[in-house]
Design an enzyme around this catalytic site. Structure first.
Site, PDB file in Angstrom:
ATOM      1  N   HIS A 105      56.149  39.505  76.867  1.00 45.73           N
ATOM      2  CA  HIS A 105      55.896  39.588  75.433  1.00 45.73           C
ATOM      3  C   HIS A 105      57.171  39.655  74.599  1.00 45.73           C
ATOM      4  O   HIS A 105      57.274  38.946  73.599  1.00 45.73           O
ATOM      5  CB  HIS A 105      54.929  40.711  75.068  1.00 45.73           C
ATOM      6  CG  HIS A 105      54.374  40.477  73.699  1.00 45.73           C
ATOM      7  ND1 HIS A 105      53.384  39.567  73.437  1.00 45.73           N
ATOM      8  CD2 HIS A 105      54.740  40.956  72.486  1.00 45.73           C
ATOM      9  CE1 HIS A 105      53.139  39.514  72.137  1.00 45.73           C
ATOM     10  NE2 HIS A 105      53.950  40.347  71.534  1.00 45.73           N
ATOM     11  N   TYR A 126      59.447  37.363  71.163  1.00 43.86           N
ATOM     12  CA  TYR A 126      60.345  37.707  70.059  1.00 43.86           C
ATOM     13  C   TYR A 126      61.733  37.124  70.269  1.00 43.86           C
ATOM     14  O   TYR A 126      62.461  36.885  69.304  1.00 43.86           O
ATOM     15  CB  TYR A 126      60.352  39.228  69.840  1.00 43.86           C
ATOM     16  CG  TYR A 126      58.962  39.669  69.506  1.00 43.86           C
ATOM     17  CD1 TYR A 126      58.366  39.278  68.316  1.00 43.86           C
ATOM     18  CD2 TYR A 126      58.183  40.370  70.420  1.00 43.86           C
ATOM     19  CE1 TYR A 126      57.058  39.590  68.031  1.00 43.86           C
ATOM     20  CE2 TYR A 126      56.873  40.700  70.140  1.00 43.86           C
ATOM     21  CZ  TYR A 126      56.310  40.301  68.955  1.00 43.86           C
ATOM     22  OH  TYR A 126      55.001  40.597  68.676  1.00 43.86           O
ATOM     23  N   HIS A 134      46.350  29.392  70.618  1.00 50.04           N
ATOM     24  CA  HIS A 134      47.124  30.434  69.928  1.00 50.04           C
ATOM     25  C   HIS A 134      48.628  30.232  70.113  1.00 50.04           C
ATOM     26  O   HIS A 134      49.378  30.183  69.142  1.00 50.04           O
ATOM     27  CB  HIS A 134      46.712  31.815  70.449  1.00 50.04           C
ATOM     28  CG  HIS A 134      47.621  32.908  69.993  1.00 50.04           C
ATOM     29  ND1 HIS A 134      47.673  33.334  68.695  1.00 50.04           N
ATOM     30  CD2 HIS A 134      48.551  33.643  70.671  1.00 50.04           C
ATOM     31  CE1 HIS A 134      48.580  34.285  68.581  1.00 50.04           C
ATOM     32  NE2 HIS A 134      49.130  34.489  69.764  1.00 50.04           N
ATOM     33  N   PHE A 135      49.069  30.113  71.366  1.00 48.40           N
ATOM     34  CA  PHE A 135      50.538  30.132  71.521  1.00 48.40           C
ATOM     35  C   PHE A 135      51.201  28.802  71.152  1.00 48.40           C
ATOM     36  O   PHE A 135      52.412  28.754  70.969  1.00 48.40           O
ATOM     37  CB  PHE A 135      50.981  30.657  72.895  1.00 48.40           C
ATOM     38  CG  PHE A 135      50.653  29.807  74.091  1.00 48.40           C
ATOM     39  CD1 PHE A 135      51.234  28.583  74.283  1.00 48.40           C
ATOM     40  CD2 PHE A 135      49.777  30.272  75.051  1.00 48.40           C
ATOM     41  CE1 PHE A 135      50.946  27.813  75.395  1.00 48.40           C
ATOM     42  CE2 PHE A 135      49.478  29.519  76.173  1.00 48.40           C
ATOM     43  CZ  PHE A 135      50.067  28.277  76.344  1.00 48.40           C
ATOM     44  N   HIS A 136      50.384  27.765  70.954  1.00 46.49           N
ATOM     45  CA  HIS A 136      50.997  26.558  70.394  1.00 46.49           C
ATOM     46  C   HIS A 136      51.218  26.692  68.882  1.00 46.49           C
ATOM     47  O   HIS A 136      51.990  25.915  68.304  1.00 46.49           O
ATOM     48  CB  HIS A 136      50.159  25.318  70.721  1.00 46.49           C
ATOM     49  CG  HIS A 136      50.432  24.786  72.106  1.00 46.49           C
ATOM     50  ND1 HIS A 136      49.816  25.277  73.224  1.00 46.49           N
ATOM     51  CD2 HIS A 136      51.306  23.839  72.548  1.00 46.49           C
ATOM     52  CE1 HIS A 136      50.268  24.647  74.294  1.00 46.49           C
ATOM     53  NE2 HIS A 136      51.179  23.772  73.922  1.00 46.49           N
ATOM     54  N   ARG A 173      41.249  28.039  80.150  1.00 52.83           N
ATOM     55  CA  ARG A 173      42.549  27.388  79.986  1.00 52.83           C
ATOM     56  C   ARG A 173      43.004  26.904  81.361  1.00 52.83           C
ATOM     57  O   ARG A 173      42.424  27.252  82.384  1.00 52.83           O
ATOM     58  CB  ARG A 173      43.568  28.355  79.391  1.00 52.83           C
ATOM     59  CG  ARG A 173      43.935  29.501  80.322  1.00 52.83           C
ATOM     60  CD  ARG A 173      44.811  30.549  79.677  1.00 52.83           C
ATOM     61  NE  ARG A 173      46.179  30.103  79.530  1.00 52.83           N
ATOM     62  CZ  ARG A 173      47.241  30.927  79.543  1.00 52.83           C
ATOM     63  NH1 ARG A 173      47.066  32.225  79.720  1.00 52.83           N
ATOM     64  NH2 ARG A 173      48.450  30.469  79.376  1.00 52.83           N
ATOM     65  N   ARG A 174      44.056  26.115  81.376  1.00 55.36           N
ATOM     66  CA  ARG A 174      44.710  25.666  82.608  1.00 55.36           C
ATOM     67  C   ARG A 174      43.730  25.018  83.578  1.00 55.36           C
ATOM     68  O   ARG A 174      43.737  25.310  84.766  1.00 55.36           O
ATOM     69  CB  ARG A 174      45.396  26.849  83.303  1.00 55.36           C
ATOM     70  CG  ARG A 174      46.579  27.374  82.528  1.00 55.36           C
ATOM     71  CD  ARG A 174      47.090  28.659  83.111  1.00 55.36           C
ATOM     72  NE  ARG A 174      48.477  28.907  82.706  1.00 55.36           N
ATOM     73  CZ  ARG A 174      49.125  30.034  82.944  1.00 55.36           C
ATOM     74  NH1 ARG A 174      48.537  31.002  83.584  1.00 55.36           N
ATOM     75  NH2 ARG A 174      50.375  30.173  82.554  1.00 55.36           N
TER      76      ARG A 174
END
Lengths: 541, 46
Positions: A216, A220, A367-369, A430-431
């Site tokens: 995580h 950042y 989300h993470f894209h 996913r995946r």
């Protein structure tokens, strides 16, 4: 910038952008494959090789090398001096580069299809783990070089606040150095001995704890340099000023404090970690939304200043006065817009109960894209339009493609991300290589949306191709110029006069380490005292 | 703020509007997910 530091930064940027280029082709194949479009050489083995390659190249190699390149440029420009220890800096670059090649070799020969999270008991070739470890070691050398350069400057400027761009990069380094301890232990104590056959089994849960201790704050590590661009470069490019320098420094300090003790919110579904500790990490996770909200306010206010100086009027009409045709500015604006959407999804992911609805579904990649795939990646592309011409001493070429590219990315990511969020809520994992599930009715209900996702992938591929063409055109054929200096936004109220507590890193790093110990020491000790069962390795593909 | 255009006033009104609007959308979207997606499905294990 000195010629040497320009070469050093250029080398880092070149590796990062090359990684981005290779990963782009893989991304298109994956998006089309998930829509069940019959591609040549399509197979599960190829798909998982590609997902691993795409994840490692984009999330680890592209980001790390570009951030190192930005750090060198910002340190040189912000401190007004060349990088300390140029030979050491090059050594760090080569260690990271050789490590990257080793990891990529293992991936591309099909010996490391373990995805970018490399969860055991899926087992990769030792070259994969050793290579990624070397990449981290190379980045540590970079951290040391930047910090040494800063300390040299600090000795001569004891009471002066450091440039905000350097402050942000030092916060990035603090977060990275704390975070990578976890993955270093995972690699050295678990994955490398296990992959070499020195031990027979591995504790997958311990690996996951160590991975998410790192995983995580890695977010950042990607985001803070993007925020540095938003705070210090975009307002200047838009013709404005920074709304508040102290608020920006407060944000960077908060990231040092709160980036790491949050990892369990990635492990809500994992056994062996008590609900109370997961709740503590959840509270910290919601806490770290605060600096991002402050960033939204400060950066938008800086852009409002720019817009009004350009003649913008009205409560919201000023937005149209921003220079949307500037590829750096439009990249940042569109990044922020999609990141705002991603923030809502992040708050849902971080909620203990609701996380169960989206866990391991297509929602997650949607989300993470929006976060790393747009807030960081699109910002880094925009920053490349600004930085690369200055590094290579040439004008930006193919300007029309550069202007269009951020908008193509925005449209592509909207299509891709909306489709994946919805199919995730509808239960699509996913995946997965093949989403038809034997033509089950549930899987059939995803079909239109997987095609929408594939269309988004095609837009993203076109956008990435435009970006790479502009970069290649600039480096190879751009008109030579006089390497203008890197310029950063001035604060509205003028430069800070004196060094404040926000400019002292040691106390904040100490507090951050204490918070990490509070968040992780007891759960780790508790886990190690349990009866644990190791697993042998599995090579699935 | 002396160098800024007078239209900006003492406060960045446009920014406050944008951030305020986002805050409202953020909360409404989160609550919508809770009430219309999560709550009808119930907690895991029920």
């Amino acid at each position: 910038m000195t010629l040497h530091d320009r070469k050093l930064a250029t080398a880092h940027m070149a590796v990062g952008l090359a990684a981005f280029g290779v990963a782009t082709f893989m991304a298109l194949m994956q998006a089309l494959s998930r829509a069940n479009l019959d591609l040549p050489w399509r197979s599960a083995r190829m798909y998982y090789l590609s997902v691993t390659g795409h994840g490692v190249l984009m999330a680890i190699v592209f980001t790390t090398f570009v951030i190192m390149g930005l750090g060198i440029a910002f340190a040189n420009a912000g401190l007004g001096r060349p990088i300390r220890g140029p030979k050491l800096a090059w050594l760090g670059f080569w260690i990271a580069f050789v490590g990257t090649l080793a990891a990529l070799w293992a991936i591309f020969v099909g010996k490391a299809s373990v995805l970018y999270t490399f969860y055991p008991p899926m087992q990769a070739h030792p070259a994969f783990y050793i290579g990624l470890t070397l990449l981290v070691v190379g980045s540590w050398v970079w951290c040391g070089v930047i910090v040494a350069t800063y300390l040299d400057w600090r000795r001569e400027h004891r009471d002066q606040p450091v440039a905000l761009s350097v402050h942000g990069m030092l916060a990035t380094i603090a977060v990275w150095c704390i975070a990578t301890v976890g993955v270093a232990i995972e690699m050295l104590a678990q994955l490398i001995p296990w992959s070499l056959g020195l031990v027979d089994t591995i504790d997958p849960l311990l690996s996951r704890i160590l991975f998410w201790y790192f995983g995580h704050p890695l977010v950042y590590f990607w985001l803070i340099p993007a925020y540095v661009i938003w705070y210090t470069v975009a307002p200047k490019a838009a013709g404005g000023k920074l709304f508040s320098d102290p608020l920006a420094r407060l944000v960077f300090v908060m990231f040092i404090l709160l980036s790491t003790p949050v990892g369990f919110h990635h492990q809500f579904m994992d056994p062996g970690i008590s609900a109370g500790w997961k709740m503590l990490h959840t509270v910290n996770t919601l806490g770290i939304l605060f600096p991002s909200l402050v960033t939204a306010f400060t950066v938008v206010a800086s852009l409002e200043i720019a817009a009004r100086l350009r003649g913008g009027r009205g409560l919201l009409g000023w937005i149209t006065a921003l220079p949307w045709g500037d590829p750096l500015v439009s990249s940042v604006l569109l990044s922020m817009l999609l990141f705002a959407v991603g923030g809502i999804g992040g708050a849902i992911n971080a909620a203990y109960g609701m996380n169960a609805v989206v866990h391991n579904t297509a929602w997650i990649q949607g989300h993470f894209h929006l976060t790393v795939g747009t807030a960081s990646a699109l910002t880094f592309m925009g920053a490349s339009y600004w930085l690369v011409p200055k590094l290579v001493g040439r004008d930006l070429e193919l300007g029309l493609l550069a202007k269009v590219q951020p908008f193509l990315w925005f449209v592509g990511m909207l299509l891709f991300s909306i489709a994946n969020h919805i199919t995730g809520v509808m239960g699509m994992p996913r995946r997965i290589y093949e989403a038809s599930y034997g033509d089950s009715p549930v899987a059939q209900s995803w079909e239109g949306l997987t095609l929408m996702s594939a269309l988004g992938g095609a837009f993203l591929f076109l956008s990435a191709s435009f970006f790479l063409l502009v970069m290649l055109g600039t480096v190879l054929a751009g008109k030579r110029n006089e390497q203008p200096a890197l310029e950063f936004a001035e604060p509205v109220n003028g430069q800070l006069g004196a060094r404040t507590v926000l400019d002292r890193f040691t106390p904040w790093v100490v507090v951050a380490v204490v918070l990490v110990i509070i968040a992780y020491a007891y759960p780790l000790m508790s886990h190690l005292q349990m009866e644990r069962f190791g697993s042998p390795g599995f090579q699935v593909f | 703020m002396a160098e800024l255009p007078p239209e900006l006033g003492k406060h960045p009104r446009g920014t406050l509007a944008v951030v305020g609007l986002y805050g409202v959308i953020f909360i409404l979207a989160w609550l919508a997910f809770f009430f219309f997606v999560y709550a009808p499905r119930g907690v895991v294990g029920r």
